[in-house]
Design an enzyme around this catalytic site. Structure first.
Site, PDB file in Angstrom:
ATOM      1  N   HIS A 144     -78.906   9.730  20.230  1.00 51.43           N
ATOM      2  CA  HIS A 144     -79.914   9.657  20.880  1.00 51.43           C
ATOM      3  C   HIS A 144     -80.120  11.337  21.348  1.00 51.43           C
ATOM      4  O   HIS A 144     -80.563  11.395  21.420  1.00 51.43           O
ATOM      5  CB  HIS A 144     -80.768   8.879  21.678  1.00 51.43           C
ATOM      6  N   ASP A 202     -82.121   7.406  10.065  1.00 51.89           N
ATOM      7  CA  ASP A 202     -82.647   7.158  11.297  1.00 51.89           C
ATOM      8  C   ASP A 202     -83.059   8.273  11.620  1.00 51.89           C
ATOM      9  O   ASP A 202     -83.276   9.922  10.546  1.00 51.89           O
ATOM     10  CB  ASP A 202     -80.797   7.594  12.248  1.00 51.89           C
TER      11      ASP A 202
END
Length: 335
Positions: free
Chosen positions: A176, A247
């Site tokens: 992230h 993702d």
């Protein structure tokens, strides 16, 4: 095809326009989209009503710290809590995993959503983003839990998504916010991280989500941008025939491909069927990027939810309360 994020608890006019676009396959919901059980059920219905074709509505409802819907839902324990029981009672632990999956999936389906991106089948080896989301550090143990969890989800009519291929659990970095590089050779990955994915595919998993991790001994780009990983290994070597998700392209580790259009094209060119655009501020640019591309709309039909009781029916079902009670008695937390 794109799965998009929306900003709040109700659709805006702009978001309704997005849902008209041929490239939008559905919506991913987050904590920001949740106020109550009834509200999220109404939001799911509004998404379907706003689109001219079936929409795939998704969430991350894994349990533990990754559970977007909380008030009015079972407080699901993290998978690691279930995995810890395996050493003393494997049969009970696997049964609990199947029950956890059933409870999670039944509540998500009762809210009008199609699927939760689950299970996490990464190995629990210290990654900051994975942590207690993983069942175990042992590939064979995770493989056994993976098959059980897929069974539990399928029992409710929910498709199962294995994540994050080919394995995010051994690198320390959180994709992230960081670039993550796993230096291991393919043979070591085959003997370790790929084992749970093989078990999940054999159990009938419907989808796989890719990792934004780079494995330089296998391919130079992150796995979600890699034809080597998606086409040669996942589809060719492992024989996976289901849907491949990227993702989220808003994650820091995805930026290596360039701007939003470059990320979208890199995922699709590598073999991803669906690209996740979870940040609403990126959606317009992503939609513009896919103009003119051939889209595999049929691939997602198998992921749509099949059968659901609705909340009244689910709460009247003795299995719901019994499963909550059993998880509480065994794991010692409120579910």
């Amino acid at each position: 095809m794109l799965l998009i994020g929306v900003a709040g608890t109700e659709l805006t006019a702009q978001e309704r326009d997005w849902l008209q676009h041929d490239a939008v396959a559905g919506v991913v919901l987050f904590k920001r989209n949740f106020a109550s059980r009834q509200q999220v059920t109404d939001l799911s219905a509004a998404i379907r009503a706003a689109a001219p074709r079936p929409q795939l509505i998704c969430v991350d409802q894994e349990g533990g710290r990754v559970q977007r819907f909380r008030e009015g839902y079972s407080e699901l324990p993290p998978l690691q809590d279930i995995g810890a029981l395996y050493a003393t009672d494997p049969q009970q632990a696997l049964a609990l995993a199947e029950q956890h999956a059933w409870l999670m999936a039944s509540e998500v389906r009762a809210s009008g959503l199609d699927l939760s991106f689950a299970p996490v089948v990464d190995l629990g080896r210290g990654n900051r983003a994975i942590g207690n989301r993983a069942f175990s550090e042992d590939p064979q143990v995770v493989a056994a839990f993976t098959a059980a969890y897929v069974r539990g989800m399928h029992a409710v009519g929910m498709a199962a998504t294995l994540k994050h291929f080919p394995g995010h659990g051994t690198v320390l970095e959180d994709t992230h916010v960081d670039t993550a590089i796993d230096p291991r050779a393919l043979d070591e990955l085959r003997a370790q991280d790929l084992v749970p994915f093989q078990a999940g595919i054999a159990a009938g998993a419907d989808a796989v989500m890719m990792a934004h991790v780079v494995y330089p001994q296998v391919a130079p780009e992150p796995a979600g941008y890699s034809p080597r990983w998606i086409q040669d290994i996942l589809r060719g070597e492992l024989g996976f025939r289901g849907v491949v998700f990227s993702d989220d392209i808003g994650m820091a580790a995805s930026h290596s491909a360039g701007g939003v259009p470059a990320r979208v094209h890199a995922h699709l060119d590598a073999g991803c069927d669906v690209v996740l655009v979870c940040h609403p501020e990126l959606v317009d640019e992503a939609l513009h990027a896919v103009q003119g591309r051939s889209l595999n709309t049929a691939a997602l039909l198998g992921l749509l939810g099949r059968g659901a009781l609705g909340w009244d029916g689910l709460l009247a079902d003795a299995r719901h309360g019994d499963t909550q009670s059993h998880l509480l008695e065994t794991l010692g937390r409120t579910v």
